[in-house]
Scaffold this active site. Structure first.
Site, PDB file in Angstrom:
ATOM      1  N   GLU A 151       0.816  -1.221   0.000  1.00  0.00           N
ATOM      2  CA  GLU A 151       0.000   0.000   0.000  1.00  0.00           C
ATOM      3  C   GLU A 151       0.850   1.272   0.000  1.00  0.00           C
ATOM      4  OE1 GLU A 151      -2.964  -0.384   3.142  1.00  0.00           O
ATOM      5  OE2 GLU A 151      -4.253  -1.432   1.727  1.00  0.00           O
ATOM      6  N   GLU A 313      -6.678  -7.793  -0.659  1.00  0.00           N
ATOM      7  CA  GLU A 313      -7.275  -7.873   0.676  1.00  0.00           C
ATOM      8  C   GLU A 313      -8.764  -7.560   0.548  1.00  0.00           C
ATOM      9  OE1 GLU A 313      -5.221  -5.208   3.327  1.00  0.00           O
ATOM     10  OE2 GLU A 313      -3.258  -5.822   2.589  1.00  0.00           O
TER      11      GLU A 313
HETATM   12  C1  GLA Z   1      -4.412  -2.518   4.840  1.00  0.00           C
HETATM   13  C2  GLA Z   1      -3.086  -3.243   4.962  1.00  0.00           C
HETATM   14  C3  GLA Z   1      -3.147  -4.487   5.776  1.00  0.00           C
HETATM   15  C4  GLA Z   1      -4.016  -4.292   6.972  1.00  0.00           C
HETATM   16  C5  GLA Z   1      -5.371  -3.855   6.534  1.00  0.00           C
HETATM   17  C6  GLA Z   1      -6.323  -3.665   7.664  1.00  0.00           C
HETATM   18  O1  GLA Z   1      -5.143  -2.818   3.753  1.00  0.00           O
HETATM   19  O2  GLA Z   1      -2.525  -3.534   3.708  1.00  0.00           O
HETATM   20  O3  GLA Z   1      -1.844  -4.825   6.178  1.00  0.00           O
HETATM   21  O4  GLA Z   1      -3.434  -3.355   7.815  1.00  0.00           O
HETATM   22  O5  GLA Z   1      -5.253  -2.606   5.891  1.00  0.00           O
HETATM   23  O6  GLA Z   1      -5.994  -2.527   8.393  1.00  0.00           O
END
Ligand code: GLA
Length: 685
Positions: A151, A313
């Site tokens: 991210e 995710e």
């Molecule tokens: C993001 C991150 C994950 C996790 C999720 C939930 O998407 O990439 O590592 O922290 O948020 O908070």
């Protein structure tokens, strides 16, 4: 067309952290994943301190064992490079790698994403760990691909380390060559801001009233985006060199980053992290909000980067951090619904975040499929249902793409400039929301299209749409105006909103009547304008063509229009205030198409009235009647067309089909009147 993931089958998977659990849990975890018909896991993206416990010492034993176990169970693996989480030894020894707040306060060890993109030392250390991992894992039979970092620009998208200031100086030097050109671009003649030495140039630092030079601020964001690309390129190059057989992607779509350029330049396809509940937990003044369905707008932006993408995710339970972010539990069925929301919008691989809720750390409330107790629960059962369904219908749907005849246009320059400029930025959010919402409620699928390349290919892409809405393109270049003119001449309908075209790409106001380069196409100019704010009331509109009886108001900003061309038709005028009787909404035919200009921000009733005037119908209007609470979208390929019906409501939604259709998920034929259960999903073939 953006680069896509290419799969023959919809794939399900999950994010897994072998380092968080006792080794004796792994086998059972992997076995149960396979029982849920999962094919892929993502691992490793935060494990730097394990991979390199001290500088130059590498230990991959734990992950070797985990990958071997995953492979024994037939799982594929996406490995993350761990560069979002530099270890304590690293930042302690090389504090110059840390990011800083605008006032120079250094962000310290203890969270994640605390590094900066421009430190030469950090780039060097990231290259080393990436190469070590690539060399070590390249032949592991489980690995299919890599996720770069994690991210980019999440948590913060602004950077103020010394290395960033220095790199910005070099960036500005490359861009402007001379201080004279830089001073001209940043308008430094105002308030004696003139730079006389490159050493005086910085990214925005603390200023009185927190108001840095706006032209510099815009360039600062372009610089951050370029910094991410440079940083990511180093890792991508190493992976391509050492493990050319593997895919390269990254996850998330965040501020101050041109995700399109990132993908075009160095990824195989784009990945996104989908947490629809984020659009339900903040208070909204909206009377009829889209709630979790509004997340479809984000997914539409992702689809513009990669028509078929990966969800790295997918929300698998309530999200929460210890000290901020607290979400209610998804209701039974909602997780599955959100999974199909991702699929409808183009996801061909969906990985849940995460397998089991962490028992330690900041995210002990970010719930995984399995809970701390690790016994069966409803979320696991729901994932099992999705697994069975993907296995049954996934081969048909994989590779098909979302179909839309309407697009909302946006671009990075206006997004970044509008964050800072309160005279146009808020209008875009308002209008985009109104358009997206009304299109959703009318069951008219829409794309989000980022205007980027000013080329022939871009024209071909735009020409697929019947209608383009470019709500408030304050920054509008001559080339973009030419591109849009060609789109209209070819038969497209284009709608602009207030404030179009008054800035050039540096953010300078043009010394010509607005809407600047779009004035000729629209056949109007703006003589006078006002913000609608405080004691100033939004004036009512008088519709000239359709006797509109709904109350409609010209909200937030009013451009008072002059008709400059006899081909212009006035569709609505202001009915009140000192400009009563002056045009508010105009339409001009050019070539085979139409250019519309609306002098205000778009509200829902105004969008509705315009849609009536345009007579645009839902693609399913001939055979399907369905209540508003259901999202309708279509994925299609050469073999077939799949109509997704997603019921976001807590109640059953009624549907009426005048022609029989097959529901892929239940395998039943549907005809006549029926219902979609609460949070239910149909995929009609
Ligand atoms: C993001 C991150 C994950 C996790 C999720 C939930 O998407 O990439 O590592 O922290 O948020 O908070």
């Amino acid at each position: 067309m953006g680069k896509s993931i290419h799969l023959k089958q919809l794939e399900l998977g999950v994010c897994y952290y072998p380092e968080h659990w006792k080794e004796e849990l792994w086998e059972d975890d992997f076995k149960r994943m396979r029982e849920l018909k999962m094919s892929t896991i993502r691992v490793g993206e935060f494990a730097w301190a394990l991979f390199e416990p001290e500088e130059g010492v590498f230990e991959f034993g734990l992950f070797d064992r985990a990958l071997d176990a995953a492979h024994r169970h037939g799982l594929k693996v996406i490995m993350g490079t761990p560069t979002a989480t530099p270890p304590a030894w690293l930042t302690h020894k090389y504090p110059e790698v840390l990011n800083a707040a605008q006032d120079g306060t250094i962000y310290r060890h203890g969270m994640r994403r605390h590094y900066n993109y421009n430190s030469p030392k950090y780039r060097e250390l990231c290259a080393i760990i990436t190469r070590e991992m690539a060399e070590h894992f390249k032949d592991h039979p489980a690995i299919v691909g890599w996720q770069l970092d994690n991210e980019f620009n999440c948590e913060t998208s602004v950077f103020h380390a010394e290395a960033d200031h220095a790199a910005f100086r070099r960036w500005a030097q490359r861009k402007y060559a001379t201080l004279e050109a830089l001073n001209e671009a940043w308008g430094t003649v105002v308030w004696s801001q003139t730079y006389t030495d490159w050493e005086q140039v910085y990214l925005p630092r603390p200023t009185v009233a927190d108001s840095p030079n706006p032209h510099l601020a815009l360039d600062g964001k372009r610089f951050i985006s370029d910094s991410v690309l440079e940083f990511a390129q180093i890792q991508a190059d190493i992976l391509r060199e050492v493990a050319p057989q593997h895919e390269v992607t990254t996850n998330g779509m965040f501020g101050h980053l041109d995700s399109h350029a990132l993908t075009d330049q160095l990824l195989d396809y784009f990945s996104y992290d989908s947490y629809p509940q984020f659009s339900t937990i903040f208070p909204s003044a909206d009377e009829k909000p889209l709630l979790d369905r509004k997340w479809s707008l984000n997914l539409s932006a992702v689809r513009d980067v990669s028509p078929n993408f990966c969800i790295m995710e997918q929300q698998a339970g309530p999200g929460g951090w210890v000290n901020r972010i607290d979400m209610p539990s998804p209701r039974p069925g909602q997780m599955r619904l959100w999974t199909y929301q991702s699929v409808l919008h183009g996801a061909d691989r969906v990985m849940y975040f995460r397998w089991r809720t962490a028992t330690v750390g900041t995210e002990i409330y970010w719930h995984g499929l399995n809970d701390y107790h690790n016994r069966p629960n409803r979320r696991v059962r729901e994932a099992a249902q999705v697994g069975r369904e993907f296995a049954a219908v996934g081969a048909k749907i994989a590779g098909s793409t979302y179909q839309a005849k309407v697009a909302i246009l946006r671009d990075y320059d206006n997004e970044w400039d509008g964050e800072f400029d309160v005279w146009h930025g808020p209008l875009t959010a308002r209008s985009t929301n109104a358009w997206y919402k009304q299109l959703q409620y009318r069951h008219i699928p829409a794309d989000m299209v980022y205007l980027r390349r000013e080329s022939g290919e871009e024209l071909e892409r735009l020409s697929r749409y019947e209608l383009l809405v470019y709500p408030h393109a304050a920054i509008l270049t001559e080339q973009t105006a030419e591109l849009l003119t060609a789109y209209v001449e070819g038969g497209g309908k284009l709608i602009f909103g207030a404030r179009t075209g008054y800035k050039d790409e540096r953010g300078h106001c043009r010394m010509q009547p607005f809407p600047g380069p779009a004035a000729q196409l629209c056949g109007i100019t703006v003589e006078d304008f006002t913000l609608i704010k405080g004691t100033v009331q939004a004036p009512a509109l008088r519709w000239t063509k359709n006797g509109e009886s709904r109350e409609t108001f010209a909200e937030d900003f009013n451009d008072i229009l002059n008709v400059e061309d006899p081909a212009v038709e006035v569709m609505a005028e202001y009915a009140e205030d000192y400009y009563a009787g002056r045009p508010a909404l105009t339409k001009r035919r050019q070539g085979r198409g139409e250019a519309w200009y609306y002098g205000a921000a778009f509200s829902e009733p105004v969008v509705d009235t315009i849609l009536d005037l345009l007579n645009i119908q839902a693609p399913t209007a001939d055979w399907l009647t369905v209540s508003e609470q259901v999202e309708i979208g279509i994925r299609a390929n050469g073999q077939g067309s799949y109509v997704f019906l997603l019921n976001y409501g807590a109640d059953a939604a009624s549907i009426v089909l005048s022609e029989p259709r097959n529901d892929l998920l239940s395998g039943t034929k549907i005809e006549g009147a029926g219902e979609i259960p609460a949070y239910g999903v149909l995929i009609l073939e």
